[in-house]
Design a protein around this motif. Structure first.
Motif, PDB file in Angstrom:
ATOM      1  N   ASP A  69       0.849  -1.195   0.000  1.00 46.08           N
ATOM      2  CA  ASP A  69       0.000   0.000   0.000  1.00 46.08           C
ATOM      3  C   ASP A  69       0.884   1.245   0.000  1.00 46.08           C
ATOM      4  O   ASP A  69       1.269   1.762   1.045  1.00 46.08           O
ATOM      5  CB  ASP A  69      -0.918  -0.005   1.220  1.00 46.08           C
ATOM      6  CG  ASP A  69      -1.923   1.150   1.187  1.00 46.08           C
ATOM      7  OD1 ASP A  69      -1.967   1.864   0.161  1.00 46.08           O
ATOM      8  OD2 ASP A  69      -2.645   1.328   2.187  1.00 46.08           O
ATOM      9  N   LEU A  70       1.195   1.717  -1.196  1.00 48.65           N
ATOM     10  CA  LEU A  70       2.024   2.911  -1.359  1.00 48.65           C
ATOM     11  C   LEU A  70       1.234   4.037  -2.020  1.00 48.65           C
ATOM     12  O   LEU A  70       1.812   4.913  -2.674  1.00 48.65           O
ATOM     13  CB  LEU A  70       3.274   2.583  -2.187  1.00 48.65           C
ATOM     14  CG  LEU A  70       4.240   1.556  -1.578  1.00 48.65           C
ATOM     15  CD1 LEU A  70       5.333   1.200  -2.561  1.00 48.65           C
ATOM     16  CD2 LEU A  70       4.836   2.087  -0.282  1.00 48.65           C
ATOM     17  N   GLY A  71      -0.068   3.996  -1.860  1.00 45.13           N
ATOM     18  CA  GLY A  71      -0.892   5.017  -2.489  1.00 45.13           C
ATOM     19  C   GLY A  71      -1.183   4.672  -3.938  1.00 45.13           C
ATOM     20  O   GLY A  71      -1.018   3.535  -4.373  1.00 45.13           O
ATOM     21  N   ARG A  72      -1.607   5.665  -4.687  1.00 44.28           N
ATOM     22  CA  ARG A  72      -1.954   5.465  -6.097  1.00 44.28           C
ATOM     23  C   ARG A  72      -0.661   5.391  -6.911  1.00 44.28           C
ATOM     24  O   ARG A  72      -0.157   6.397  -7.416  1.00 44.28           O
ATOM     25  CB  ARG A  72      -2.847   6.601  -6.599  1.00 44.28           C
ATOM     26  CG  ARG A  72      -4.200   6.650  -5.881  1.00 44.28           C
ATOM     27  CD  ARG A  72      -5.028   7.837  -6.354  1.00 44.28           C
ATOM     28  NE  ARG A  72      -5.348   7.732  -7.771  1.00 44.28           N
ATOM     29  CZ  ARG A  72      -6.366   7.035  -8.275  1.00 44.28           C
ATOM     30  NH1 ARG A  72      -7.153   6.369  -7.459  1.00 44.28           N
ATOM     31  NH2 ARG A  72      -6.602   7.005  -9.564  1.00 44.28           N
ATOM     32  N   MET A  73      -0.135   4.189  -7.018  1.00 47.09           N
ATOM     33  CA  MET A  73       1.160   4.008  -7.656  1.00 47.09           C
ATOM     34  C   MET A  73       1.162   2.687  -8.417  1.00 47.09           C
ATOM     35  O   MET A  73       0.763   1.654  -7.882  1.00 47.09           O
ATOM     36  CB  MET A  73       2.260   4.008  -6.583  1.00 47.09           C
ATOM     37  CG  MET A  73       3.678   4.068  -7.121  1.00 47.09           C
ATOM     38  SD  MET A  73       4.891   4.128  -5.761  1.00 47.09           S
ATOM     39  CE  MET A  73       4.437   5.647  -4.952  1.00 47.09           C
ATOM     40  N   GLY A  74       1.587   2.721  -9.669  1.00 50.48           N
ATOM     41  CA  GLY A  74       1.655   1.516 -10.480  1.00 50.48           C
ATOM     42  C   GLY A  74       2.820   0.629 -10.077  1.00 50.48           C
ATOM     43  O   GLY A  74       3.676   1.015  -9.271  1.00 50.48           O
ATOM     44  N   LEU A  75       2.847  -0.565 -10.668  1.00 48.00           N
ATOM     45  CA  LEU A  75       3.892  -1.521 -10.308  1.00 48.00           C
ATOM     46  C   LEU A  75       5.289  -1.004 -10.629  1.00 48.00           C
ATOM     47  O   LEU A  75       6.216  -1.143  -9.822  1.00 48.00           O
ATOM     48  CB  LEU A  75       3.644  -2.845 -11.045  1.00 48.00           C
ATOM     49  CG  LEU A  75       2.365  -3.597 -10.693  1.00 48.00           C
ATOM     50  CD1 LEU A  75       2.237  -4.858 -11.532  1.00 48.00           C
ATOM     51  CD2 LEU A  75       2.337  -3.952  -9.217  1.00 48.00           C
ATOM     52  N   LYS A  76       5.442  -0.400 -11.790  1.00 48.53           N
ATOM     53  CA  LYS A  76       6.770   0.088 -12.175  1.00 48.53           C
ATOM     54  C   LYS A  76       7.248   1.199 -11.249  1.00 48.53           C
ATOM     55  O   LYS A  76       8.435   1.277 -10.899  1.00 48.53           O
ATOM     56  CB  LYS A  76       6.756   0.568 -13.629  1.00 48.53           C
ATOM     57  CG  LYS A  76       6.779  -0.557 -14.651  1.00 48.53           C
ATOM     58  CD  LYS A  76       7.066  -0.025 -16.045  1.00 48.53           C
ATOM     59  CE  LYS A  76       7.282  -1.153 -17.020  1.00 48.53           C
ATOM     60  NZ  LYS A  76       7.620  -0.665 -18.380  1.00 48.53           N
ATOM     61  N   LYS A  77       6.331   2.066 -10.837  1.00 45.48           N
ATOM     62  CA  LYS A  77       6.716   3.145  -9.933  1.00 45.48           C
ATOM     63  C   LYS A  77       7.093   2.593  -8.559  1.00 45.48           C
ATOM     64  O   LYS A  77       8.007   3.093  -7.904  1.00 45.48           O
ATOM     65  CB  LYS A  77       5.586   4.161  -9.814  1.00 45.48           C
ATOM     66  CG  LYS A  77       5.435   5.054 -11.040  1.00 45.48           C
ATOM     67  CD  LYS A  77       4.439   6.169 -10.802  1.00 45.48           C
ATOM     68  CE  LYS A  77       4.375   7.102 -12.007  1.00 45.48           C
ATOM     69  NZ  LYS A  77       3.413   8.207 -11.798  1.00 45.48           N
ATOM     70  N   LYS A  78       6.387   1.560  -8.127  1.00 43.72           N
ATOM     71  CA  LYS A  78       6.743   0.924  -6.864  1.00 43.72           C
ATOM     72  C   LYS A  78       8.142   0.320  -6.940  1.00 43.72           C
ATOM     73  O   LYS A  78       8.943   0.431  -5.996  1.00 43.72           O
ATOM     74  CB  LYS A  78       5.726  -0.162  -6.508  1.00 43.72           C
ATOM     75  CG  LYS A  78       4.355   0.360  -6.089  1.00 43.72           C
ATOM     76  CD  LYS A  78       3.421  -0.793  -5.751  1.00 43.72           C
ATOM     77  CE  LYS A  78       2.048  -0.279  -5.341  1.00 43.72           C
ATOM     78  NZ  LYS A  78       1.121  -1.390  -5.011  1.00 43.72           N
ATOM     79  N   MET A  79       8.435  -0.325  -8.058  1.00 49.88           N
ATOM     80  CA  MET A  79       9.754  -0.924  -8.240  1.00 49.88           C
ATOM     81  C   MET A  79      10.841   0.151  -8.263  1.00 49.88           C
ATOM     82  O   MET A  79      11.913  -0.010  -7.659  1.00 49.88           O
ATOM     83  CB  MET A  79       9.781  -1.744  -9.544  1.00 49.88           C
ATOM     84  CG  MET A  79       8.894  -2.975  -9.509  1.00 49.88           C
ATOM     85  SD  MET A  79       8.664  -3.740 -11.137  1.00 49.88           S
ATOM     86  CE  MET A  79      10.333  -4.260 -11.503  1.00 49.88           C
TER      87      MET A  79
END
Length: 216
Positions: A185-195
């Motif tokens: 749960d990092l907010g409204r963030m896509g997989l690539k942005k999380k990576m």
């Protein structure tokens, strides 16, 4: 997979699996746990594949079938699901616990003025063609969605890993990392942005691997 099945309550479920899991031990374990199975058959079971393919090549017109048509974004896909449950002639059924049917799924895709066809083969403990079709559609839906995520997030299709067990090892790592990223749960963030954020911050990486409140 048999060890994984020991951990799951699959009674009265239908277990679907690709060709790598088309093994007698897995079929036996599924039936032992009170479930049904639909297993894809490919070249890793050459005798099984040859017998099923030869049968449907000759007798498809005599089999029960169900048909579906899907239209999405200019793409039309027609599928016919065939199931044969009279297997007295089928010598390869020996050793397969609960094997009651062999199946074939013929798909015809029309897209951008081009047409392509494909036929896939299965063994199953199911006896009803509608249940067989339902199970195959469900498996493809999960498989297609998972494949899309792995390719978009990890570039799996462009991976150049080919030697020894490296493709399988990397596939296992990607499939392990994917739910961790989705559940973080990092907010409204896509997989690539999380990576990307995990690559820049050890706190974020630790949170993804072992979810805890992020340091402020």
């Amino acid at each position: 997979m048999p060890e994984l099945l020991d951990l799951l309550d699959i009674k009265n479920c239908i277990v679907t699996a690709d060709a790598m899991s088309c093994q007698r031990a897995i079929a036996h374990k599924v039936r032992e746990k009170g479930a049904e199975y639909v297993l894809s058959v490919k070249e890793n079971q050459p005798n099984l594949l040859e017998s099923i393919r030869d049968y449907f090549s000759a007798f498809t017109h005599d089999c029960r079938f169900e048909q579906t048509v899907e239209k999405n974004h200019g793409r039309i896909e027609k599928r016919k699901y065939f199931l044969e449950t009279d297997l007295d002639w089928f010598e390869e059924r020996v050793g397969w616990n609960g094997l009651h049917g062999i199946g074939a799924v013929c798909s015809r895709v029309e897209e951008k003025g081009q047409t392509r066809t494909e036929t896939r083969y299965y063994i199953t403990s199911l006896r009803d063609v509608s249940s067989f079709a339902y199970a195959v559609r469900g498996h493809w839906g999960i498989e297609n969605n998972l494949h899309w995520c792995l390719d978009v997030a990890f570039g799996e299709d462009s991976s150049r890993a080919r030697k020894d067990n490296s493709p399988l090892n990397l596939n296992v790592l990607r499939k392990t990392a994917l739910p961790m990223l989705k559940n973080a749960d990092l907010g409204r963030m896509g997989l690539k942005k999380k990576m990307f954020r995990a690559a820049l911050s050890t706190d974020t990486l630790s949170f993804i691997l072992n979810p805890q409140p992020l340091k402020k």
